[in-house]
Enzyme design. Structure first.
Site, PDB file in Angstrom:
ATOM      1  N   LYS A 108     -59.090  96.956  -3.652  1.00  0.00           N
ATOM      2  CA  LYS A 108     -59.437  98.472  -3.197  1.00  0.00           C
ATOM      3  C   LYS A 108     -59.623  98.969  -4.151  1.00  0.00           C
ATOM      4  O   LYS A 108     -60.839 100.396  -3.771  1.00  0.00           O
ATOM      5  CB  LYS A 108     -57.675  98.692  -2.814  1.00  0.00           C
ATOM      6  CG  LYS A 108     -57.141  98.692  -2.081  1.00  0.00           C
ATOM      7  CD  LYS A 108     -55.320  98.398  -1.986  1.00  0.00           C
ATOM      8  CE  LYS A 108     -54.895  97.763  -0.339  1.00  0.00           C
ATOM      9  NZ  LYS A 108     -53.804  97.783  -0.753  1.00  0.00           N
ATOM     10  N   GLN A 110     -48.935  99.100  -4.517  1.00  0.00           N
ATOM     11  CA  GLN A 110     -49.217  97.773  -3.164  1.00  0.00           C
ATOM     12  C   GLN A 110     -47.766  97.429  -3.006  1.00  0.00           C
ATOM     13  O   GLN A 110     -46.471  97.567  -3.847  1.00  0.00           O
ATOM     14  CB  GLN A 110     -49.761  96.915  -4.576  1.00  0.00           C
ATOM     15  CG  GLN A 110     -50.522  95.434  -3.990  1.00  0.00           C
ATOM     16  CD  GLN A 110     -50.939  95.950  -2.726  1.00  0.00           C
ATOM     17  OE1 GLN A 110     -51.980  97.055  -2.520  1.00  0.00           O
ATOM     18  NE2 GLN A 110     -50.726  95.320  -1.401  1.00  0.00           N
ATOM     19  N   ASP A 125     -51.035 106.152   1.605  1.00  0.00           N
ATOM     20  CA  ASP A 125     -51.196 104.981   2.945  1.00  0.00           C
ATOM     21  C   ASP A 125     -50.106 105.378   3.699  1.00  0.00           C
ATOM     22  O   ASP A 125     -49.569 104.743   5.429  1.00  0.00           O
ATOM     23  CB  ASP A 125     -49.864 103.795   2.261  1.00  0.00           C
ATOM     24  CG  ASP A 125     -50.611 102.766   1.694  1.00  0.00           C
ATOM     25  OD1 ASP A 125     -51.571 102.675   2.167  1.00  0.00           O
ATOM     26  OD2 ASP A 125     -50.552 102.006   0.623  1.00  0.00           O
TER      27      ASP A 125
END
Ligand code: NDP
Length: 282
Positions: free
Chosen positions: A52, A96, A119
């Site tokens: 990322k 994460q 997200d």
């Protein structure tokens, strides 16, 4: 023989567009910023976070990584998120997953400002996805839709079967396909006659997390097969949920693992970070 859907190629095209938009934003004095938070030292999570960060560099997004020890408390993590919620240099916050067992993932996700939830896991954004009113696209399912669009595979009226009902893949995938007029069946571990249901799919999406789960007898001749799984086989080699060698000769399109869905998830994350920067700067 199937056509391989090349996620690397499609993700490069998406990232190129994002990079162009970043340049335009920078001309207006806006530098999109993404904070990536990693708790603990899970090796797979480390790889995802590195990928990322690399993608941010490629497209010109400013990124900051926070690596916290596995013993970090829930309060400490939420305090960091609250600080990032107020940081004007940060437009997107990504925590994460998975988090260590002593931390309630839901509480952490809900602490992220819905405007910075790149997200799209926060209940506000999940609700919007249900309504078909997307602010942020759910990264993996949206990446899959990009792959299908790139290959001109129309889902409207098709029989789409998704194996897996997780909040991050299966459920939002069903919503995106439904909003594009597919007839959607979502299967899970309690589904009866799974092989028979799958073998009727025009488009089969496997998001199970089990190597070689989808075998040739479970797919229809000429179907489109999307393999979301990222697993290690018994030799430690990266593999998907689909028994590629036996399924590939039977179908019309298939995504490889690696190089299929994986790169798309990150490309959509970059897209969402730009959307967040635009939203926060009107
Ligand atoms: P989860 O473990 O959250 O969900 C797995 C789903 O598979 C569950 O709904 C489960 O059913 C279902 N399932 C398990 N066993 C069976 C079975 N025997 N028959 C039918 N269904 C079954 O996984 P995720 O959705 O998070 O991820 C799935 C895979 O995709 C993993 O390999 C993951 O690494 C990968 N992944 C890849 C991404 C990418 O960018 N390419 C992004 C995210 C995930 P039940 O609900 O009943 O337990």
């Amino acid at each position: 023989m199937a056509k391989l859907i090349n996620g690397k190629e499609v993700s490069s095209a998406v990232k190129k567009k994002v990079g162009d938009e970043v340049l335009l934003l920078k001309q207006k004095g806006i530098i999109p910023g993404l904070a990536v938070v990693l708790v603990g030292d899970d090796p797979a999570s480390r790889i995802y976070v590195n990928n990322k960060k690399k993608a941010c560099e490629q497209v010109g997004i400013y990124s900051v990584e926070y690596t916290l020890p596995a013993a970090t408390t829930q309060n400490e993590l939420i305090n960091l998120i609250e600080k990032l919620n107020c940081d004007s240099k940060i437009n997107g916050i990504l925590v994460q997953l998975p988090l260590p067992a002593h931390i309630d993932e839901k509480a952490v996700i809900e602490a992220i400002s819905p405007l910075k939830d790149v997200d799209a896991f926060n209940a506000v954004n999940v609700g919007r996805i249900m309504q078909g009113d997307y602010r942020f696209l759910p990264c993996t399912p949206a990446g899959i839709m990009e792959l299908l669009d790139y290959e001109n595979i129309d889902v409207a009226g098709k029989n789409c079967v998704i194996i897996g009902r997780s909040n991050i893949v299966g459920k939002p995938m069903a919503m995106l396909m439904l909003h594009r007029d597919a007839t959607v069946t979502v299967c899970h571990s309690k589904t009866k006659n799974l092989a028979e249901i799958c073998s009727r799919a025009d488009i089969l999406v496997a998001a199970v997390g089990k190597p070689r789960f989808v075998t040739a007898d479970m797919v229809k001749d000429g179907a489109v097969v999307i393999d979301v799984g990222i697993n290690r086989d018994k030799d430690g080699k990266l593999c998907g949920d689909v028994a590629f060698d036996e399924v590939e000769p039977k179908v019309s399109y298939i995504t490889p693992v690696p190089g299929g869905v994986g790169p798309m998830t990150i490309a959509v994350l970059m897209k969402n970070t730009i959307t967040a920067a635009k939203l926060q700067n009107n």
